[in-house]
Design a protein around this motif. Structure first.
Motif, short mmCIF file in Angstrom:
data_model
loop_
_atom_site.label_atom_id
_atom_site.label_comp_id
_atom_site.label_asym_id
_atom_site.label_seq_id
_atom_site.Cartn_x
_atom_site.Cartn_y
_atom_site.Cartn_z
N GLU A 39 7.43 -10.80 1.79
CA GLU A 39 6.90 -11.42 0.76
C GLU A 39 5.43 -10.71 0.41
N GLU A 40 4.87 -10.23 1.46
CA GLU A 40 3.69 -9.24 1.01
C GLU A 40 4.11 -7.88 0.39
N VAL A 41 5.10 -7.53 0.61
CA VAL A 41 5.89 -6.29 0.04
C VAL A 41 6.15 -6.71 -1.58
N ARG A 42 6.60 -7.60 -1.68
CA ARG A 42 6.87 -8.26 -3.13
C ARG A 42 5.45 -8.45 -3.94
N ALA A 43 4.71 -9.02 -3.37
CA ALA A 43 3.43 -9.28 -3.81
C ALA A 43 2.81 -8.15 -4.08
N TYR A 44 2.87 -6.99 -3.43
CA TYR A 44 2.24 -5.77 -3.63
C TYR A 44 3.11 -5.01 -4.82
N GLY A 50 1.74 -4.87 -12.38
CA GLY A 50 0.60 -5.65 -13.36
C GLY A 50 -0.49 -4.56 -13.42
N ARG A 51 -0.75 -3.61 -12.60
CA ARG A 51 -1.64 -2.47 -13.05
C ARG A 51 -1.15 -1.64 -13.69
N ARG A 52 0.21 -1.56 -14.00
CA ARG A 52 0.94 -0.69 -14.98
C ARG A 52 0.95 0.67 -14.18
N VAL A 53 1.40 0.95 -13.04
CA VAL A 53 1.48 1.93 -12.20
C VAL A 53 2.65 2.80 -12.77
N ALA A 57 5.20 6.73 -9.09
CA ALA A 57 4.40 6.05 -8.33
C ALA A 57 4.87 4.92 -7.44
N LEU A 58 5.46 3.95 -8.29
CA LEU A 58 6.09 2.70 -7.92
C LEU A 58 6.90 3.05 -6.79
N ASN A 59 7.95 4.16 -7.29
CA ASN A 59 9.14 4.35 -6.32
C ASN A 59 8.72 5.28 -5.45
#
Length: 126
Positions: A39-44, A50-53, A57-59
């Motif tokens: 759940e924390e991983v999903r929230a992160y 949301g920050r448009r990374v 970088a996201l992968n």
């Protein structure tokens, strides 16, 4: 985690990147990442989106977290559930009718102009 990265002979840059992303994950929640779950991983991930990374970088973050949970902590249930970001699809540039006409008129000679017109009409654009 650093021992696991070194044992698998990952490059120093990859090691630095993975440690950096897991450290950012830890700082975001203010707790040790081994105490955090799916759940924390999903929230992160939602926070990063949301920050448009950027997609890369996201992968990279996903790879780091999958390595941390799967290899370092040995939690086989969690890494498969952490989803990669989809590659962004870019729309092609569509020329206006005037731009196409101007492009076709720049061709020298009738044969070259007909070849370009046939290529364009057959949708063989690069």
């Amino acid at each position: 985690m650093i021992e696991d990265l070194t044992t698998r002979n990952l490059s120093p840059e990859t090691q630095r990147s993975y440690v950096h992303h897991v450290a950012k994950f830890r700082r975001f929640f203010g707790r040790s990442p081994d105490q955090l779950g799916y759940e924390e991983v999903r929230a992160y991930q939602a926070h990063l989106v949301g920050r448009r990374v950027s997609w890369g970088a996201l992968n990279q973050t996903v790879c780091a977290l999958r390595f941390f949970y799967g290899v370092t902590l040995g939690r086989s249930d969690l890494p498969e559930r952490i989803a990669y970001a989809r590659t962004p699809r870019k729309l092609p540039v569509v020329l206006s009718a005037d731009e196409v006409l101007g492009f076709l008129q720049t061709a020298k000679g009738t044969r070259n102009r007909v070849a370009l017109m046939a290529t364009y009409a057959a949708d063989l654009r690069a």
